[in-house]
Design a protein around this motif. Structure first.
Motif, short mmCIF file in Angstrom:
data_model
loop_
_atom_site.label_atom_id
_atom_site.label_comp_id
_atom_site.label_asym_id
_atom_site.label_seq_id
_atom_site.Cartn_x
_atom_site.Cartn_y
_atom_site.Cartn_z
N PHE A 129 0.82 -1.21 0.00
CA PHE A 129 0.00 0.00 0.00
C PHE A 129 0.86 1.26 0.00
O PHE A 129 0.73 2.11 -0.90
N ILE B 290 1.99 3.61 -3.48
CA ILE B 290 1.60 5.01 -3.57
C ILE B 290 2.84 5.90 -3.71
O ILE B 290 2.87 6.84 -4.49
N MET C 49 4.04 5.69 -7.20
CA MET C 49 3.17 6.43 -8.10
C MET C 49 3.49 7.92 -8.00
O MET C 49 3.57 8.62 -9.01
N ILE D 238 -12.58 15.00 5.35
CA ILE D 238 -11.53 14.16 4.75
C ILE D 238 -12.13 13.23 3.69
O ILE D 238 -11.62 13.10 2.58
N GLY E 131 -11.73 13.55 -1.03
CA GLY E 131 -11.23 12.55 -1.96
C GLY E 131 -12.32 11.79 -2.70
O GLY E 131 -12.05 10.77 -3.28
N ALA F 1 -2.52 13.93 -7.71
CA ALA F 1 -2.73 13.02 -6.59
C ALA F 1 -1.85 13.40 -5.41
O ALA F 1 -2.29 13.35 -4.26
N LEU G 216 -3.23 14.24 -1.87
CA LEU G 216 -2.81 13.38 -0.76
C LEU G 216 -2.19 14.22 0.36
O LEU G 216 -2.44 13.97 1.55
N VAL H 243 -4.96 15.71 2.32
CA VAL H 243 -5.68 14.72 3.13
C VAL H 243 -4.84 14.29 4.32
O VAL H 243 -5.34 14.18 5.44
N MET I 174 -8.15 3.76 4.97
CA MET I 174 -9.53 4.25 5.05
C MET I 174 -9.59 5.74 4.68
O MET I 174 -10.62 6.23 4.24
N ILE I 175 -8.48 6.44 4.88
CA ILE I 175 -8.45 7.89 4.74
C ILE I 175 -7.97 8.32 3.35
O ILE I 175 -8.48 9.28 2.78
N VAL I 176 -6.99 7.60 2.81
CA VAL I 176 -6.42 7.97 1.51
C VAL I 176 -7.51 7.87 0.44
O VAL I 176 -8.20 6.86 0.37
N PRO I 177 -7.69 8.91 -0.36
CA PRO I 177 -8.73 8.86 -1.40
C PRO I 177 -8.59 7.61 -2.27
O PRO I 177 -7.48 7.25 -2.67
N ILE I 178 -9.72 6.99 -2.55
CA ILE I 178 -9.70 5.69 -3.21
C ILE I 178 -9.04 5.76 -4.59
O ILE I 178 -8.38 4.82 -5.01
N ILE I 179 -9.17 6.91 -5.24
CA ILE I 179 -8.59 7.02 -6.58
C ILE I 179 -7.07 6.96 -6.51
O ILE I 179 -6.41 6.41 -7.39
N ILE I 180 -6.49 7.50 -5.42
CA ILE I 180 -5.03 7.47 -5.27
C ILE I 180 -4.58 6.03 -5.00
O ILE I 180 -3.61 5.55 -5.59
N THR I 181 -5.31 5.33 -4.12
CA THR I 181 -5.00 3.92 -3.86
C THR I 181 -5.06 3.13 -5.16
O THR I 181 -4.14 2.36 -5.48
#
Lengths: 427, 307
Positions: A58, A62, A65, A360, A364, A401, A405, A408, B143-150
């Motif tokens: 995970f 990221i 990316m 939050i 997103g 992103a 990020l 967030v 849970m917090i990271v925007p789903i599109i980034i994941t």
């Protein structure tokens, strides 16, 4: 371990001269330290498998990316000779040597079929230049010196200083240009950072819009959730548990189901419009358009995020005793003063927790705006998806992103500071 | 929410207005979910109540959209409904195969998330745990990271390690969904461990129980309600997830949400509403299960403190 150290303490008190030690003769201090580090290791060992799993599958992806937002070697790897010329001649206008380097690289690109890649990379900085690269690469094998005139004969735009500036900035694999573009800025032919022309400024306004949207949604959620949470908190437990089902059912229902229901309700030929027309509130000729715009997105997102506001508020309000407000009233406070000065301050932790969590999640959000947002309801997540799936400008998607990020994570850090991650409650 | 006897008329009015507002909010929460149920029985291909439906005329209702769920994608939907028709349906109907895929992915990702998540929650709730705060923050972050980034990150990661060529079907989605489910398991299990009395495990150890026996007969029964509700959360997360699936799944790995997404975007038909109805029933069942577990857990707590 507790037994051992207790024994040690007893032996120690009997023999006051020697330092405290355990029955097997080690000093108590080292024995305790060993026991504690063993307990620490055990705790860590339990967490380790998951931590490694999350870090590898995970956090690392990221990070990788995000690296794309500053690293793109499509040009520098495929145009080595010209890139070397840029390195050796900083700030110099293109001479015959530069054009000869260009042609030799284009010949190689034609052989490797990489002209499209190179053109796409430069196209990010200067729109419309991709076709110039593919066309020039096609003709490159037949070109004769002097190369400057030969290249300009294919397309006079090859003399454009903006193109050379774009190629120069693409010639290093590491670049901040995607971040500049994400902030609606660009470099002029002299290499200065300037804002792009008015009509092409889209990202900053969409970042602002995303944050304003999320703020509005958070505010609406708070206004709707506060009285409901208060009512649930002051009702007897049996009744409030029953009403709580009405809050939890949407929470457990599929997101797509809820989005679909709002589409059904809010369409021009949908249930709400039909009911309004039937009751005569709205003229059949101009039905309200509540779908595929900002209104639809806000309504659907408030519905989806409302439970995330009600639950933390309820958790904070439930233990508040009614005595304080009663005492305030008996001392002569009006009901408004009693609420403002006595009740409201006690609920602030709940307001903070709910508002931050909703904000939050809203910042997103992707699915609902993509389905019901239409053109005006798009958020920054939708732009990331657009660059990933349609324009294939992955570095741009990564830059957007990264900015999202960062915002967030900042909010997440704030949440941890103010509320504590352990205090997230579900149902 | 009873009104004190000393309330002024203004306060009484405000009290009633507030009650009405609360009822409206409840209506806002629940109506959109319930509205799809009657609409899914529509005999016409509309997304609104027809005249016949409003007058409760039986001919205005039908099961045709549920039937469409079974027959779409079948080789011979018109054949007589014997055993061969059912076999055809089970093997070829689009929605059935999507449901099967969703179940497989949901099951394995839940299993992975619950196992790893429970272990980690046990470690995190030990008082000796070092760097607790930062590790917790990392583990909850999916849970917090925007789903599109994941989804974007996983897309590049999986294509760089060529996960599709490993020969394990659904592996990428299962791993991704378990990542998304883990925060829920950690939150629910740590919540049941908050009041956990560590002298219980010490007592077991002092009586000669091995760590495994202690876990099985002391800790596990106490955290089981939290584990199960965490598992249900993880399952629902996977069962409802569409963005990651769109980015990393191969075209033949259709799941229910992906099929719904396509249905909504391309050719929205009332068949979507019948899927939605089935999913609403499904979520009612899940909610009931979680509520029962919560009450059981509360009862056990109450029994603990009364001793």
């Amino acid at each position: 371990m507790a037994d051992l150290s207790a024994n040690g303490a007893i032996t120690g008190s009997n023999v006051a001269v020697t330092p405290l030690s355990t029955t097997d003769g080690r000093s108590l201090k080292t024995a305790l330290a060993a026991a504690q580090s063993r307990a620490k290791r055990r705790a860590l060992l339990l967490v380790l498998p998951l931590l490694l799993f999350i870090l590898i599958s995970f956090v690392l992806p990221i990070g990788q990316m995000l690296l794309r937002s500053v690293h793109n070697d499509a040009f520098s790897a495929n145009m080595p000779v010209l890139s070397a010329w840029f390195d050796e001649n900083p700030g110099k206008a293109p001479d015959e040597a530069a054009y000869s380097a260009l042609v030799s690289d284009l010949r190689q690109a034609r052989a490797d079929k990489t002209a499209g890649l190179i053109g796409t990379r430069v196209n990010y900085d200067l729109a419309g230049s991709r076709s110039m690269f593919t066309a020039a690469a096609r003709k490159a094998p037949e070109l004769e010196p002097p190369y400057r005139d030969a290249v300009l004969a294919i397309n006079a735009d090859w003399g454009n200083p903006a193109l050379w500036q774009a190629m120069r900035s693409a010639s290093t694999p590491y670049t901040a240009n995607f971040y500049l573009a994400a902030l609606d800025m660009t470099r002029d032919p002299q290499g200065n950072i300037v804002r792009v022309e008015e009509s092409r400024r889209i990202y900053v306004s969409h970042f602002v819009k995303t944050f304003v949207f999320s703020g509005v949604i958070t505010a609406i959620c708070l206004i709707l959730a506060y009285p409901v949470a208060h009512m649930l908190a002051t009702l007897p437990l049996g009744k409030s548990n029953l009403l709580m089902i009405l809050v939890l059912l949407p929470f457990w229902t599929s997101l797509l189901v809820r989005t679909t229901s709002w589409m059904v309700l809010l369409q021009e030929q949908g249930v709400v419009n039909n009911a309004l027309v039937a009751t005569g509130t709205v003229d059949p000729a101009n039905r309200l358009s509540m779908m595929y715009n900002q209104t639809g997105t806000v309504i659907a997102m408030v519905h989806i995020l409302l439970p995330f506001m009600i639950l933390p508020l309820y958790a904070v309000m439930r233990p508040i005793k009614p005595h304080y407000v009663r005492a305030a009233r008996s001392l002569g406070a009006s009901s408004w003063t009693a609420f403002r000065q006595v009740y409201l301050p006690q609920t602030l932790p709940g307001i903070g927790a709910g508002a931050l969590l909703v904000f939050i999640l809203a910042v997103g959000y992707y699915i609902t705006p993509a389905l019901v947002g239409g053109a005006s309801g798009q958020m920054i997540s939708n732009f990331i998806a657009y660059h990933m799936q349609s324009s294939l400008n992955w570095s741009m998607a990564a830059a957007l992103a990264a900015i999202l990020l960062a915002a967030v994570l900042l909010l997440y850090w704030l949440y941890d500071r103010l509320v504590g991650i352990d205090n997230i409650k579900l149902g | 929410m009873s009104l004190p006897i000393y309330a002024t008329p203004l306060e009484k009015t405000w009290h009633h207005i507030r009650r009405i507002l609360c009822c409206l909010v409840f209506l806002f929460l629940i109506a959109p979910i319930l509205i799809v149920i009657p609409l899914s029985f529509n005999a016409e291909p509309y997304f609104t109540f027809t005249q016949k439906m409003l007058s409760l005329d039986p001919t205005g209702f039908s099961l045709r959209w549920y039937d469409a769920l079974l027959t779409t994608g079948m080789h011979a939907p018109e054949a007589a409904r014997g055993s061969s028709w059912w076999r055809d349906m089970w093997e070829h109907a689009q929605w059935i195969s999507a449901a099967k895929n969703s179940m497989i992915v949901g099951f394995f990702s839940t299993l992975l998330a619950t196992t790893l998540g429970t272990l980690a929650a046990l470690g995190l709730s030990r008082p000796e745990m070092p760097a607790r705060r930062i590790i917790m923050a990392v583990l909850i972050s999916p849970m917090i990271v925007p789903i599109i980034i994941t989804a974007t990150g996983l897309f590049f990661f999986y294509s760089s390690i060529r996960i599709q060529d490993w020969g394990i079907p659904y592996l990428g989605i299962i791993l991704a969904h378990s990542i998304l489910g883990i925060p829920f398991v950690i939150i629910t299990v740590t919540a049941t461990l908050v009041g956990f009395d560590h002298s219980l495990t010490r007592a077991a150890a002092s009586m000669g129980a091995t760590p495994w026996t202690t876990f099985r007969s002391i800790t596990l029964p106490l955290i089981l309600p939290g584990m199960i509700s965490g598992a249900l959360f993880a399952f629902v997360t996977s069962f409802d997830e569409v963005v990651v699936v769109m980015f990393i799944a191969s075209p033949d790995e259709q799941t229910i949400p992906r099929q719904m997404w396509n249905g909504i975007r391309e050719s929205i038909s009332p068949a979507i509403l019948s899927v939605a109805t089935i999913l609403v029933v499904f979520s009612v069942l899940l909610l009931t299960a979680v509520e029962l577990l919560r009450r059981r857990s509360e009862k056990m707590r109450a029994a603990d403190t009364s001793i």
